[in-house]
Design a protein around this motif. Structure first.
Motif, PDB file in Angstrom:
ATOM      1  N   TRP A 137      -9.550 -13.933 -30.592  1.00  0.00           N
ATOM      2  CA  TRP A 137      -8.187 -14.437 -30.767  1.00  0.00           C
ATOM      3  C   TRP A 137      -7.183 -13.825 -29.805  1.00  0.00           C
ATOM      4  O   TRP A 137      -6.284 -14.501 -29.297  1.00  0.00           O
ATOM      5  CB  TRP A 137      -7.735 -14.197 -32.209  1.00  0.00           C
ATOM      6  N   TRP A 138      -7.341 -12.514 -29.513  1.00  0.00           N
ATOM      7  CA  TRP A 138      -6.325 -11.850 -28.706  1.00  0.00           C
ATOM      8  C   TRP A 138      -6.371 -12.252 -27.239  1.00  0.00           C
ATOM      9  O   TRP A 138      -5.461 -11.943 -26.454  1.00  0.00           O
ATOM     10  CB  TRP A 138      -6.436 -10.336 -28.833  1.00  0.00           C
ATOM     11  N   MET A 139      -7.448 -12.969 -26.858  1.00  0.00           N
ATOM     12  CA  MET A 139      -7.489 -13.469 -25.489  1.00  0.00           C
ATOM     13  C   MET A 139      -6.452 -14.558 -25.260  1.00  0.00           C
ATOM     14  O   MET A 139      -5.994 -14.753 -24.128  1.00  0.00           O
ATOM     15  CB  MET A 139      -8.884 -14.016 -25.168  1.00  0.00           C
ATOM     16  N   ILE A 140      -6.065 -15.260 -26.316  1.00  0.00           N
ATOM     17  CA  ILE A 140      -5.102 -16.363 -26.155  1.00  0.00           C
ATOM     18  C   ILE A 140      -3.762 -15.861 -25.618  1.00  0.00           C
ATOM     19  O   ILE A 140      -3.282 -16.380 -24.601  1.00  0.00           O
ATOM     20  CB  ILE A 140      -4.933 -17.126 -27.485  1.00  0.00           C
ATOM     21  N   SER A 158     -12.565 -15.647 -15.065  1.00  0.00           N
ATOM     22  CA  SER A 158     -12.775 -14.297 -14.527  1.00  0.00           C
ATOM     23  C   SER A 158     -12.046 -13.251 -15.363  1.00  0.00           C
ATOM     24  O   SER A 158     -12.624 -12.227 -15.749  1.00  0.00           O
ATOM     25  CB  SER A 158     -12.293 -14.249 -13.078  1.00  0.00           C
ATOM     26  N   LEU A 159     -10.765 -13.514 -15.660  1.00  0.00           N
ATOM     27  CA  LEU A 159      -9.982 -12.556 -16.442  1.00  0.00           C
ATOM     28  C   LEU A 159     -10.501 -12.453 -17.866  1.00  0.00           C
ATOM     29  O   LEU A 159     -10.589 -11.363 -18.439  1.00  0.00           O
ATOM     30  CB  LEU A 159      -8.512 -12.962 -16.435  1.00  0.00           C
ATOM     31  N   GLY A 160     -10.847 -13.603 -18.450  1.00  0.00           N
ATOM     32  CA  GLY A 160     -11.361 -13.589 -19.817  1.00  0.00           C
ATOM     33  C   GLY A 160     -12.643 -12.793 -19.933  1.00  0.00           C
ATOM     34  O   GLY A 160     -12.842 -12.038 -20.892  1.00  0.00           O
ATOM     35  N   ALA A 206      -0.081 -15.156 -21.125  1.00  0.00           N
ATOM     36  CA  ALA A 206       0.767 -14.291 -20.300  1.00  0.00           C
ATOM     37  C   ALA A 206       0.350 -14.389 -18.836  1.00  0.00           C
ATOM     38  O   ALA A 206       1.201 -14.445 -17.932  1.00  0.00           O
ATOM     39  CB  ALA A 206       0.660 -12.855 -20.789  1.00  0.00           C
ATOM     40  N   HIS A 207      -0.954 -14.404 -18.609  1.00  0.00           N
ATOM     41  CA  HIS A 207      -1.470 -14.559 -17.242  1.00  0.00           C
ATOM     42  C   HIS A 207      -0.968 -15.864 -16.628  1.00  0.00           C
ATOM     43  O   HIS A 207      -0.513 -15.897 -15.470  1.00  0.00           O
ATOM     44  CB  HIS A 207      -2.995 -14.547 -17.293  1.00  0.00           C
ATOM     45  N   SER A 208      -1.009 -16.931 -17.400  1.00  0.00           N
ATOM     46  CA  SER A 208      -0.562 -18.233 -16.906  1.00  0.00           C
ATOM     47  C   SER A 208       0.941 -18.244 -16.666  1.00  0.00           C
ATOM     48  O   SER A 208       1.418 -18.846 -15.686  1.00  0.00           O
ATOM     49  CB  SER A 208      -0.944 -19.327 -17.918  1.00  0.00           C
ATOM     50  N   ALA A 209       1.686 -17.582 -17.551  1.00  0.00           N
ATOM     51  CA  ALA A 209       3.145 -17.535 -17.401  1.00  0.00           C
ATOM     52  C   ALA A 209       3.550 -16.810 -16.123  1.00  0.00           C
ATOM     53  O   ALA A 209       4.470 -17.237 -15.416  1.00  0.00           O
ATOM     54  CB  ALA A 209       3.767 -16.860 -18.619  1.00  0.00           C
TER      55      ALA A 209
END
Length: 567
Positions: A122-125, A85-87, A130-133
């Motif tokens: 690339w910048w989605m990584i 969803s965020l991606g 950060a979202h996961s953290a």
């Protein structure tokens, strides 16, 4: 310091309970917060995500001993779905929807691969890391939940009542909806939250796909038009039909409106054949376009099931056909349009928003339009379906088209809020003018022998009066603004040199767009058994017919529209 409330000798840790809710809400909320900050859509999705996140409190309250472990398991599932969803928001600025699934699954493998490849940059990584953290940090802050059994069961009952029982009761008992409709309404309430965006989105996608395939199967069995003849057979041509949305011609300076809402079309007015008395039969997109794109009309609404469509006719005549749309792709309301689109050779679906009221601009159609014009196919038929001036109007134009902001030209009886909406509609009309003029410009530059017809599916009453109290459309209380649509024809110099384009005495003809298939056939040189010149707006044998409005499935509502009055 813990905030708690005492029940007998036990205490419930309200602070910890809120921490669990915040953890669960985060997975749905982060995307909805970004959607609100970007102004991409209305608040409804955010509200539903807030409410639906309460569901996950039930298992942690009922088994508080293992609350952190349960939260971790639920969180892991929500995290996986929230990444998608965020991606998707990061790349497209939209909310994930069943239309995305349609685009991926119904495209050919090369197109699907290209869509998915575009989805990852690339910048989605670092964004997803950060979202996961943050999600992991929120989980680490969770402490073992202390909650009384009384509170756990009371809260569980209240949550279930709020999320499921009351909505179903309201639909079944108050609104008298069918069970299927009530369940669908409930699913729509759940869909903005993860993981339901994907789960329910996929269920709806499969259901609407089955409906669409049934319509396509039925269409495939319809025999072709008999004795079809093409006066332009073998000649290269680019024929374009632009379907607008919710645009009332009374608000276009091209038709005499006092505000300059169509400056670009005004500038090329000499190139246009402008028809002034064309109306639609229904003030709703699907119902109106089903008649426009087939032989159906107010007296014979089901002919689309037994006779070829406009798309079938053009393919039979040897044209390569294309469908470019900025509307939502596949939903319960749009299944018929998806069916029509699949009757063309190639489709471009440019709007995958879940909610209709999302910020999508019609310039989306320019890139695929250029691609189709560059296609080497010698005979092309292109349908472009715009969002036009559909509610909410402020989502239909970019900031540079926010031209009308004061009360000059606004009816004095309107309140401040009404005047704002009035201005937003005029700004949407002005942006629509830019879109139509740009499509004409592209044809002028890239397609030699070309013809374009533009009209809107229906109008919209935006305090047009008299009374100045109507906003939107209501078939039970019709006004001319709901039915008065722009209708114009543009042709390239090469087309004009080879075809009769002098419509003297025809531009003011009262005409119902339900019979458009006869006008289109006449314009592009097609004849067949069943063609009726009396229903062609551009034919010398045209005959004036009653302009019937109302619901053809409720015959007592059918009546003629008086185009000379405002109500």
């Amino acid at each position: 310091m813990q905030t708690s409330i005492k029940f007998g000798s036990k205490r419930s840790d309200w602070g910890a309970l809120f921490s669990y809710y915040l953890f669960f809400f985060y997975f749905s909320g982060i995307t909805h917060i970004l959607l609100q900050i970007s102004g991409a859509t209305i608040f409804v999705g955010m509200r539903q995500a807030i409410v639906m996140s309460l569901l996950w409190l039930i298992p942690v309250m009922l088994v508080p001993r293992f609350s952190r472990q349960i939260a971790a398991g639920i969180g892991l599932v929500l995290w996986v779905f929230s990444l998608i969803s965020l991606g998707y928001f990061c790349i497209y600025g939209q909310e994930f929807s069943q239309s995305v699934m349609f685009t991926i699954f119904e495209s050919n493998p090369a197109e699907s691969k290209e869509f998915i490849a575009h989805y990852f940059v690339w910048w989605m990584i670092p964004v997803l890391l950060a979202h996961s953290a943050v999600a992991f940090w929120l989980w680490r802050r969770l402490r073992p939940l202390q909650v009384t059994r009384r509170l756990a069961w009371s809260a569980t009952v209240l949550i279930l009542l709020l999320l499921f029982v009351y909505p179903m009761f309201k639909q079944l008992a108050v609104n008298h909806a069918s069970l299927d409709d009530a369940v669908e309404k409930l699913q729509l309430r759940m869909e903005p939250a993860v993981p339901w965006q994907m789960v329910i989105g996929y269920i709806h996608y499969r259901k609407q796909l089955a409906n669409m395939e049934a319509l396509l199967e039925q269409n495939s069995k319809i025999p072709p038009l008999s004795n079809l003849k093409d006066a332009n057979a073998g000649k290269p041509a680019t024929l374009v039909l632009v379907l607008g949305e919710s645009t009332n011609r009374l608000r276009m300076s091209l038709y005499g409106y006092q505000r300059e809402t169509t400056p670009e079309l005004d500038a090329i007015k000499d190139e246009l054949n402008l028809f002034t008395n064309v109306v639609t039969t229904r003030p709703y997109t699907i119902e109106a376009l089903t008649q426009v794109l087939s032989f159906s009309d107010q007296l014979h609404p089901d002919l689309y099931l037994t006779k070829p469509s406009l798309m079938n006719m053009m393919r039979q005549a040897g044209y390569t056909s294309y469908w470019i749309t900025n509307h939502q792709t596949i939903s319960k309301r749009n299944t018929m349009l998806a069916n029509f689109s699949k009757q063309t050779d190639k489709q471009f679906y440019m709007n995958n928003s879940r909610a209709q009221n999302s910020r999508e601009y019609d310039e989306n159609v320019f890139e695929p339009f250029d691609e189709v014009l560059a296609d080497p196919a010698p005979r092309k038929f292109i349908i472009v379906h715009l969002l036009g001036t559909h509610m909410k109007y402020e989502y239909r134009y970019p900031p540079e088209f926010d031209v009308f902001t004061d009360r000059e030209g606004v009816p004095s009886v309107l309140s401040k809020d009404q005047a704002k909406v009035y201005n937003q509609y005029d700004n949407a009309v002005r942006y629509n003018d830019h879109v139509i003029a740009t499509l004409i410009s592209k044809l002028r530059q890239q397609a030699g022998n070309s013809l374009m017809v533009y009209f809107s599916d229906h109008g919209e009453d935006v305090y047009d009066g008299p009374g100045y109290d109507m906003l939107g459309r209501n078939e039970a209380k019709p006004t001319i603004a709901m039915y008065a649509i722009p209708f114009m024809i543009w042709a390239s110099p090469e087309w004009r040199a080879g075809h009769e384009m002098a419509f003297d005495g025809m531009l003011d003809r009262p005409y119902s767009n339900a019979h458009f298939i006869h006008t289109w056939a006449d314009l592009v040189g097609l004849s067949f058994d069943g063609f009726d010149p009396a229903f062609s707006l551009v034919n010398p044998q045209f005959k004036e017919h009653p302009l019937l409005i109302g619901d053809p499935y409720q015959p007592n509502t059918i009546r003629p529209l008086d185009i000379h009055v405002h109500e």
